[in-house]
Design a protein around this motif. Structure first.
Motif, short mmCIF file in Angstrom:
data_model
loop_
_atom_site.label_atom_id
_atom_site.label_comp_id
_atom_site.label_asym_id
_atom_site.label_seq_id
_atom_site.Cartn_x
_atom_site.Cartn_y
_atom_site.Cartn_z
N ASP A 114 2.58 8.43 -9.80
CA ASP A 114 2.84 9.79 -10.30
C ASP A 114 4.14 10.38 -9.77
OD1 ASP A 114 0.36 9.76 -11.68
OD2 ASP A 114 -0.68 10.33 -9.84
N ASN A 115 5.13 9.53 -9.55
CA ASN A 115 6.43 9.99 -9.05
C ASN A 115 7.54 9.33 -9.88
OD1 ASN A 115 8.76 10.70 -7.64
ND2 ASN A 115 7.84 10.37 -5.62
N PRO A 116 7.82 9.87 -11.08
CA PRO A 116 8.81 9.24 -11.96
C PRO A 116 10.18 9.08 -11.32
CG PRO A 116 7.55 10.92 -13.14
CD PRO A 116 7.19 11.04 -11.68
N LYS A 117 10.60 10.04 -10.51
CA LYS A 117 11.91 9.94 -9.86
C LYS A 117 11.96 8.73 -8.94
CE LYS A 117 14.95 12.23 -6.54
NZ LYS A 117 15.07 13.36 -5.58
N ALA A 118 10.92 8.56 -8.10
CA ALA A 118 10.87 7.42 -7.19
C ALA A 118 10.78 6.11 -7.96
CB ALA A 118 9.69 7.56 -6.23
N GLN A 119 10.06 6.11 -9.06
CA GLN A 119 9.93 4.89 -9.88
C GLN A 119 11.29 4.48 -10.43
OE1 GLN A 119 6.94 5.50 -12.88
NE2 GLN A 119 5.35 6.03 -11.39
N LYS A 120 12.04 5.44 -10.98
CA LYS A 120 13.35 5.13 -11.55
C LYS A 120 14.31 4.65 -10.48
CE LYS A 120 12.98 8.41 -15.40
NZ LYS A 120 13.50 9.67 -15.98
N LEU A 121 14.29 5.31 -9.33
CA LEU A 121 15.19 4.94 -8.24
C LEU A 121 14.87 3.55 -7.70
CD1 LEU A 121 17.40 5.84 -6.20
CD2 LEU A 121 15.55 6.73 -4.77
N THR A 122 13.58 3.28 -7.50
CA THR A 122 13.17 1.98 -6.97
C THR A 122 13.47 0.87 -7.96
OG1 THR A 122 11.41 3.06 -5.70
CG2 THR A 122 11.22 0.68 -6.04
N ARG A 123 13.17 1.11 -9.20
CA ARG A 123 13.44 0.13 -10.25
C ARG A 123 14.94 -0.20 -10.30
NH1 ARG A 123 10.25 -1.24 -14.56
NH2 ARG A 123 11.33 -2.41 -16.18
N THR A 136 0.84 -1.20 0.00
CA THR A 136 0.00 0.00 0.00
C THR A 136 0.87 1.25 0.00
OG1 THR A 136 -1.81 -1.12 1.17
CG2 THR A 136 -1.77 1.28 1.27
N GLN A 137 1.88 1.25 0.87
CA GLN A 137 2.80 2.39 0.93
C GLN A 137 3.58 2.56 -0.37
OE1 GLN A 137 3.86 4.69 3.41
NE2 GLN A 137 2.01 4.24 4.56
N ALA A 138 4.09 1.45 -0.89
CA ALA A 138 4.89 1.52 -2.13
C ALA A 138 4.05 2.04 -3.28
CB ALA A 138 5.45 0.14 -2.46
N ARG A 139 2.84 1.54 -3.41
CA ARG A 139 1.97 1.95 -4.52
C ARG A 139 1.66 3.45 -4.42
NH1 ARG A 139 -1.28 -1.70 -3.66
NH2 ARG A 139 -0.36 -3.25 -5.06
N LYS A 140 1.36 3.92 -3.22
CA LYS A 140 1.03 5.33 -3.03
C LYS A 140 2.23 6.22 -3.34
CE LYS A 140 0.93 6.88 1.18
NZ LYS A 140 0.53 7.14 2.59
N LEU A 164 3.22 -2.84 -9.52
CA LEU A 164 3.47 -1.57 -8.83
C LEU A 164 3.82 -0.50 -9.86
CD1 LEU A 164 5.58 -2.78 -5.75
CD2 LEU A 164 3.18 -2.03 -5.75
N PRO A 165 3.38 0.73 -9.66
CA PRO A 165 3.62 1.78 -10.67
C PRO A 165 5.10 1.95 -11.01
CG PRO A 165 2.05 2.54 -9.02
CD PRO A 165 2.59 1.23 -8.52
N GLY A 166 5.41 1.86 -12.31
CA GLY A 166 6.76 2.08 -12.78
C GLY A 166 7.66 0.87 -12.71
N LEU A 167 7.17 -0.27 -12.22
CA LEU A 167 8.02 -1.45 -12.06
C LEU A 167 7.64 -2.56 -13.05
CD1 LEU A 167 8.39 -1.68 -8.17
CD2 LEU A 167 9.61 -0.24 -9.82
N GLU A 168 6.93 -2.20 -14.09
CA GLU A 168 6.48 -3.16 -15.08
C GLU A 168 7.69 -3.89 -15.70
OE1 GLU A 168 5.86 0.03 -15.13
OE2 GLU A 168 3.69 0.29 -14.84
#
Length: 264
Positions: free
Chosen positions: A188-197, A180-184, A244-248
């Motif tokens: 809509d946070n491209p920077k966080a998506q790139k970093l997490t990926r 839940t926390q990760a998805r939120k 999860l958003p951005g982790l496809e």
């Protein structure tokens, strides 16, 4: 549905196992390869306090909900270790916190530097470090649920299966919070998506790797996730991550098996 952190902290309790007939293990002992996997799981659960230690020097501890969750999570994981240790004790295998502490000490400088590295990284990255932490935690908890359910299915011992089912149900609450926390935080946070990926693809490994011997990591991965059924379970974990958003498209769990040459 939002995770109710107040309800979770109010109702958090140790996993119950005292009502289970562990004396049955005397007449129907578990095989060596299962005990070896259980010992690994027990070590990992007892090591949770060390993971919490590393997180307390990062931005994660400043978030009220994350801090409250991590406190309860640490207790519940420790109690999982105690329950698994009780099964091992019935087989003449002693695993307590002092044994785990001794293993940690053997890591030497690496163990002492881990909190420093986490602190430096967290302060450089800032709040998006929490996003990585939440996604990483979700992966680990999805993996834990799969591992407990697989071991219960493979072994078929009624007492063990019931204990592992109870532990898995608590782990499901943990994954609900992390996901839940990760998805939120990813939405809509491209920077966080790139970093997490990047962090997951480059640095994630099965829980316990880097702390426990690689031959033990290989044994557990092979025991639980080899063959078609095991590989299907691993692909389900990767499927959760990919939603999860951005982790496809990430396949980090299956990739970790391929690197270890675990047969499909």
């Amino acid at each position: 549905m939002a995770f109710d952190i107040k309800r979770y902290t109010r109702t958090s309790a140790s996993v119950q196992w005292q009502d289970l007939d562990f004396d049955d293990f005397i007449d129907n002992p578990l095989p060596e390869h299962t005990l070896r996997s259980l010992a690994y799981m027990c070590d990992v659960e007892y090591h949770t306090v060390c993971y919490l230690r590393d997180m307390l020097v990062t931005p994660s501890h400043k978030d009220d909900d994350v801090g409250a969750f991590m406190t309860m999570w640490n207790r519940e994981e420790f109690w999982h270790g105690e329950a698994l240790a009780a099964v091992l004790e019935r087989h003449g295998i002693s695993v307590d916190f002092d044994v785990v502490k001794a293993k940690r000490i053997k890591l030497g400088l690496k163990d002492r530097l881990d909190p420093v590295k986490q602190s430096l990284l967290g302060n450089i990255v800032g709040k998006d470090f929490i996003t990585v932490h939440m996604a990483w935690g979700a992966v680990n908890e999805w993996s834990a649920i799969a591992a407990y359910n697989r071991l219960a299915a493979l072994e078929g011992h009624p007492g063990l299966a019931e204990l592992l089912s109870r532990i898995a149900r608590q782990e499901a609450k943990h994954v609900a919070f992390y996901a839940t926390q990760a998805r939120k935080r990813l939405q809509d946070n491209p920077k966080a998506q790139k970093l997490t990926r990047f962090a997951l693809r480059k640095f994630w490994g099965p829980v316990g790797s880097g702390v426990l011997p690689e031959e033990e990591v290989h044994h557990v991965m092979d025991h639980l996730f080899s063959g078609p059924d095991g590989r299907d379970e691993v692909r389900r974990i990767d499927g959760h991550i990919a939603r999860l958003p951005g982790l496809e498209g990430l396949t980090i769990v299956e990739d970790s098996l391929r690197r270890r040459s675990i047969p499909a």
